[in-house]
Design an enzyme around this catalytic site. Sequence first.
Site, short mmCIF file in Angstrom:
data_model
loop_
_atom_site.label_atom_id
_atom_site.label_comp_id
_atom_site.label_asym_id
_atom_site.label_seq_id
_atom_site.Cartn_x
_atom_site.Cartn_y
_atom_site.Cartn_z
N LYS A 1 -3.59 -11.21 -6.83
CA LYS A 1 -4.86 -11.67 -6.24
C LYS A 1 -5.99 -10.73 -6.65
O LYS A 1 -5.77 -9.54 -6.90
CB LYS A 1 -4.74 -11.80 -4.73
CG LYS A 1 -4.99 -10.54 -3.99
CD LYS A 1 -5.10 -10.78 -2.50
CE LYS A 1 -5.21 -9.44 -1.79
NZ LYS A 1 -6.55 -8.90 -1.64
N LYS B 1 -10.34 -5.59 -4.21
CA LYS B 1 -11.33 -4.51 -4.35
C LYS B 1 -10.69 -3.29 -4.98
O LYS B 1 -11.33 -2.54 -5.71
CB LYS B 1 -11.88 -4.10 -2.98
CG LYS B 1 -12.81 -5.10 -2.36
CD LYS B 1 -13.64 -4.42 -1.27
CE LYS B 1 -13.88 -5.33 -0.09
NZ LYS B 1 -12.84 -5.28 0.93
N LYS C 1 0.84 -1.21 0.00
CA LYS C 1 0.00 0.00 0.00
C LYS C 1 0.86 1.25 0.00
O LYS C 1 0.50 2.27 -0.59
CB LYS C 1 -0.94 0.01 1.20
CG LYS C 1 -2.09 -0.94 1.01
CD LYS C 1 -3.18 -0.71 2.01
CE LYS C 1 -4.38 -1.60 1.72
NZ LYS C 1 -5.26 -1.75 2.85
#
Length: 321
Positions: A191, A194, A108
């Site tokens: 993966k 969202k 992130k």
Amino acid sequence: MLTGIQPSGDLHLGNYLGMVRQVLSFQETDDVYLMIADLHAQTVPYNPLEFKNRILDLGKSLLALGVDPKKLVFFRQSEIPEHLYLYWILGTLTPLGELTRMHQYKEKKERYEHVGIGAGILMYPVLMAADILLYQSDVVPVGEDQVQHVEITRELARKYNGAFGEAFKIPQELLIKETARVMSLDNPEKKMSKSLPEGNLPLFEQEQEIVQKIKSAVTDSGSEVIFNEREKQGIANLMVIYKELTGKTITDIEQEFKGVGYGVFKQAVVESFLSFFKDSRKKKENISDHQVLKVFEEGKEKAQSVARETLYIVLQQTGLK
Ligand code: TYM
């Protein structure tokens, strides 16, 4: 058991196969706490007006999928301030170096560097530890990406118990092996997530979009529907999805699509998806904001009474009470 989900994007098939269906099955027999992790979702940029709707929408989606507030406690993290209190105390015990080594933090940090990174991204696993430990969870149903966070939760629980007295149970993550990491449709090496909408499969998306996304899923240059996770990652991922949605075995699937090519197989995946989620997709349209808010209100009462008990012990043990 407790688990949570962020209202940070549309609920997708990875969330369903990795976590939601575990909850649906455990709510029948176990003591389950399911939480919308709205505070966690504030660690990356968001639009406050949209945010409010996302929370309601996620509530509706989960109810439509079969989450039953009569069988489990369904609540919003932000409505229970005890999470933040315990988060602070656990934070004082957390080695900084360990937080900077977390996979999700590193990923992130890179992704949001251009907009600036808040300390919330670093402290994210500590809040998760507070979520889990407040409810004395024995197990935490999650997908593979959350395992490291459950590991640090265990470490913090042991550290706290050793320093101040036995306050917490030591939790264990619970994965469904085959679907703990559903891969992205546009890049089967990543993966499904969202925050990467191009490659994910939102459960309540328009039918046209779903058809389009599955049909354009990245595969290899071959044409045989054979399970090979190394050389045919895209097809292997679609095969796992098809297997889970139909209950067929991999061998059955290889037989069924022998010699027909990827196009026919993808069409079958589309049909299995639409048929599996048909009832939920319909049901969601009839769930009102009011209904969801009422569920959260009831969940809050039940969750808070448990959270308070644990926090009270912690406050006593740490000399705050
Ligand atoms: P979140 O919102 O990213 O995801 C919710 C759940 O879905 C699982 N998942 C997947 N499983 C399989 N394949 C995938 N591609 C996939 N993508 C997501 C996640 O592993 C997760 O179980 N930090 C958590 C929310 C949270 C939480 C908690 C979870 C907050 N506090 C306490 C457990 C316990 C999160 O961001 O999940």
